[in-house]
Enzyme design. Structure first.
Site, PDB file in Angstrom:
ATOM      1  N   ASP A 183       0.865  -1.177   0.000  1.00 58.21           N
ATOM      2  CA  ASP A 183       0.000   0.000   0.000  1.00 58.21           C
ATOM      3  C   ASP A 183       0.899   1.223   0.000  1.00 58.21           C
ATOM      4  O   ASP A 183       1.949   1.225   0.642  1.00 58.21           O
ATOM      5  CB  ASP A 183      -0.902   0.012   1.240  1.00 58.21           C
ATOM      6  CG  ASP A 183      -1.989  -1.047   1.192  1.00 58.21           C
ATOM      7  OD1 ASP A 183      -2.388  -1.450   0.089  1.00 58.21           O
ATOM      8  OD2 ASP A 183      -2.444  -1.472   2.272  1.00 58.21           O
ATOM      9  N   ASP A 216      -6.931  -1.614  -4.525  1.00 56.21           N
ATOM     10  CA  ASP A 216      -8.020  -1.251  -3.606  1.00 56.21           C
ATOM     11  C   ASP A 216      -8.973  -0.260  -4.266  1.00 56.21           C
ATOM     12  O   ASP A 216     -10.194  -0.367  -4.131  1.00 56.21           O
ATOM     13  CB  ASP A 216      -7.461  -0.640  -2.323  1.00 56.21           C
ATOM     14  CG  ASP A 216      -6.574  -1.593  -1.535  1.00 56.21           C
ATOM     15  OD1 ASP A 216      -6.744  -2.819  -1.669  1.00 56.21           O
ATOM     16  OD2 ASP A 216      -5.694  -1.094  -0.804  1.00 56.21           O
TER      17      ASP A 216
END
Length: 189
Positions: A148, A162
């Protein structure tokens, strides 16, 4: 029912159903598997290339401010779900991603709606992007940490997979509220 429709039923001809864009035979039109796969491949490759770039250039460095404190690139390895919850359940998230992929493959057999193909393609590409991390990133074997890197204030750090999943899910909610099914049938309730 018109005489032509009754004759069609008696001879086994396809029955007409209401589809987005007007009445279309339930067996005519093209399936939108190509659109689904094209969107999925695009989302997957965009996610994969972004993760490769940020790991190579940004990991173990200070966050980069893209737009002040409102948008920063900061690499973290997330072994849990969104917001870092469930780090001990990495295998469960891997299984969920695999199930999502199988469900999309099943729906694709009856997919005649372009908006649904786009939505499912986004979900598929995002699920594959995060599943790739779970399988191949350290420590590997269904327990890898998802990369991330997009950080905003007062929110979780996330990635492009995501984003694809959220956009695909949002589009599915809109399509469902509008009464459009994956097979192109439009409900006017």
């Amino acid at each position: 029912m018109t005489e032509a429709e009754q004759t069609g039923r008696a001879t086994g001809a396809p029955e007409n159903t209401e589809r987005a864009g007007g009445p279309v035979s339930s067996r005519s039109g093209k399936r939108r598997i190509g659109v689904l796969l094209g969107v999925a491949v695009f989302a997957y490759l965009l996610d994969l290339s972004s993760k490769l770039a940020v790991v190579a250039k940004l990991e173990h460095h200070d966050p980069i401010q893209v737009f002040g404190t409102w948008l920063q690139f900061e690499v973290i390895r997330n072994r849990g779900a969104a917001f870092g919850f469930g780090e001990a359940m990495t295998i469960v998230f891997t299984v969920i991603a695999a199930v999502v992929i199988l469900v999309i493959a099943r729906i694709a057999r009856k997919l005649y709606s372009t908006p649904w193909a786009i939505a499912l393609g986004l979900l598929l590409g995002g699920a594959l992007g995060n599943l790739t991390d779970r399988l191949f990133r350290s420590p590997g074997g269904f327990e890898g940490g998802v990369v991330d890197f997009i950080a905003t204030p007062h929110f979780a750090v996330f990635n492009l997979a995501d984003s694809a999943i959220v956009c695909g899910g949002f589009l599915i909610v809109i399509l469902s509220f509008r009464g459009l099914d994956p097979d192109g049938t439009l409900h006017k309730d």
